[in-house]
Design a protein around this motif. Structure first.
Motif, PDB file in Angstrom:
ATOM      1  N   THR A  75       0.825  -1.202   0.000  1.00 43.91           N
ATOM      2  CA  THR A  75       0.000   0.000   0.000  1.00 43.91           C
ATOM      3  C   THR A  75       0.862   1.257   0.000  1.00 43.91           C
ATOM      4  OG1 THR A  75      -1.705  -1.196   1.211  1.00 43.91           O
ATOM      5  CG2 THR A  75      -1.849   1.193   1.223  1.00 43.91           C
ATOM      6  N   ASP A  76       1.922   1.244   0.793  1.00 42.78           N
ATOM      7  CA  ASP A  76       2.797   2.417   0.860  1.00 42.78           C
ATOM      8  C   ASP A  76       3.461   2.715  -0.476  1.00 42.78           C
ATOM      9  OD1 ASP A  76       2.177   2.789   3.512  1.00 42.78           O
ATOM     10  OD2 ASP A  76       3.840   1.543   4.223  1.00 42.78           O
ATOM     11  N   ILE A  79       0.876   4.311  -2.736  1.00 44.73           N
ATOM     12  CA  ILE A  79       0.597   5.696  -2.340  1.00 44.73           C
ATOM     13  C   ILE A  79       1.720   6.616  -2.788  1.00 44.73           C
ATOM     14  CG2 ILE A  79       0.423   7.224  -0.330  1.00 44.73           C
ATOM     15  CD1 ILE A  79      -1.237   5.022   1.006  1.00 44.73           C
ATOM     16  N   ARG A  83       1.471   9.794  -5.289  1.00 41.17           N
ATOM     17  CA  ARG A  83       1.976  11.129  -4.963  1.00 41.17           C
ATOM     18  C   ARG A  83       2.944  11.645  -6.024  1.00 41.17           C
ATOM     19  NH1 ARG A  83       3.250  10.647   1.515  1.00 41.17           N
ATOM     20  NH2 ARG A  83       1.082  10.686   2.198  1.00 41.17           N
ATOM     21  N   TRP A  91      -3.523  16.336  -8.794  1.00 36.83           N
ATOM     22  CA  TRP A  91      -4.331  15.293  -8.155  1.00 36.83           C
ATOM     23  C   TRP A  91      -5.561  15.011  -8.991  1.00 36.83           C
ATOM     24  CZ3 TRP A  91      -3.260  11.932  -4.503  1.00 36.83           C
ATOM     25  CH2 TRP A  91      -2.168  12.184  -3.686  1.00 36.83           C
ATOM     26  N   THR A 121      -6.943   2.234   3.419  1.00 36.63           N
ATOM     27  CA  THR A 121      -5.822   3.179   3.500  1.00 36.63           C
ATOM     28  C   THR A 121      -5.689   3.968   2.207  1.00 36.63           C
ATOM     29  OG1 THR A 121      -4.688   1.626   4.956  1.00 36.63           O
ATOM     30  CG2 THR A 121      -3.363   3.389   4.001  1.00 36.63           C
ATOM     31  N   ASN A 124      -8.490   6.582   2.045  1.00 33.49           N
ATOM     32  CA  ASN A 124      -8.250   7.694   2.968  1.00 33.49           C
ATOM     33  C   ASN A 124      -7.179   8.631   2.436  1.00 33.49           C
ATOM     34  OD1 ASN A 124     -10.160   6.710   4.720  1.00 33.49           O
ATOM     35  ND2 ASN A 124      -8.678   5.612   5.979  1.00 33.49           N
ATOM     36  N   GLU A 125      -6.112   8.089   1.865  1.00 37.76           N
ATOM     37  CA  GLU A 125      -5.043   8.926   1.306  1.00 37.76           C
ATOM     38  C   GLU A 125      -5.574   9.762   0.157  1.00 37.76           C
ATOM     39  OE1 GLU A 125      -1.387  10.672   0.773  1.00 37.76           O
ATOM     40  OE2 GLU A 125      -2.013   9.386   2.417  1.00 37.76           O
ATOM     41  N   ASN A 128      -7.919  12.652   1.317  1.00 37.62           N
ATOM     42  CA  ASN A 128      -7.229  13.815   1.875  1.00 37.62           C
ATOM     43  C   ASN A 128      -6.927  14.851   0.803  1.00 37.62           C
ATOM     44  OD1 ASN A 128      -7.265  12.683   4.394  1.00 37.62           O
ATOM     45  ND2 ASN A 128      -5.192  11.860   4.263  1.00 37.62           N
ATOM     46  N   ASN A 129      -6.857  14.444  -0.436  1.00 35.09           N
ATOM     47  CA  ASN A 129      -6.558  15.360  -1.531  1.00 35.09           C
ATOM     48  C   ASN A 129      -7.765  15.583  -2.430  1.00 35.09           C
ATOM     49  OD1 ASN A 129      -3.586  15.787  -1.120  1.00 35.09           O
ATOM     50  ND2 ASN A 129      -3.675  13.568  -1.183  1.00 35.09           N
TER      51      ASN A 129
END
Length: 151
Positions: A75-76, A79, A83, A91, A121, A124-125, A128-129
């Motif tokens: 997941t990281d 993400i 980004r 975005w 996750t 949610n990320e 946020n944008n």
């Protein structure tokens, strides 16, 4: 029968309406985009070979693509790839991705890595944008075009 063939006129096939994401005008590229993972690929780092994976972002409006390389299918990593894409392209407003079912035919390592992706996750990320992330149902690739069957 010959007269019927000679008098026949070709007709245009009736097609359904395109989803709103495919015909969004006056918006920048990658406002509506699809996300998919591919790989593994072998890359040379120094004198050794390592596995890397790719993330492809496809703009649904103008059909442009953006490629990112990730170290793993966690997941990281996804993400961070999102980004990096957003830093260059902005975005997206809507993201569409599958649930990893397209990788079922791959080896056991890919299956294990895809299961580690945490949908909550990622949502949610993106939230946020100001991005809405929609996961299409399994075995329905025609829903990835946005709009019509998106969840």
């Amino acid at each position: 029968m010959i007269c019927r063939i000679r008098k026949a006129k070709p007709e245009m096939p009736v097609m359904g309406d395109l989803p709103p994401a495919r015909v969004a005008h006056h918006q920048r590229a990658f406002t509506h985009c699809g996300v998919d993972l591919f790989g593994p690929m072998e890359v040379v780092v120094g004198r050794r070979r390592e596995k890397r994976y790719g993330v492809i972002f496809t703009c649904l409006t103008v059909r442009a693509i953006h490629l990112e390389i990730v170290h793993s299918l966690t997941t990281d990593s996804l993400i961070m790839a999102l980004r990096r894409m957003a830093a260059r392209r902005g975005w997206p407003r809507c993201l569409y991705s599958d649930n990893g079912t397209n990788l079922r035919g791959a080896d056991a390592e890919l299956l294990k890595s895809i299961q580690e992706l945490d949908d909550e996750t990622l949502k949610n990320e993106a939230a946020n944008n100001g991005t809405q992330w929609s996961f299409i149902p399994p075995a329905s690739p025609h829903w990835g075009g946005g709009g019509r069957g998106s969840v």
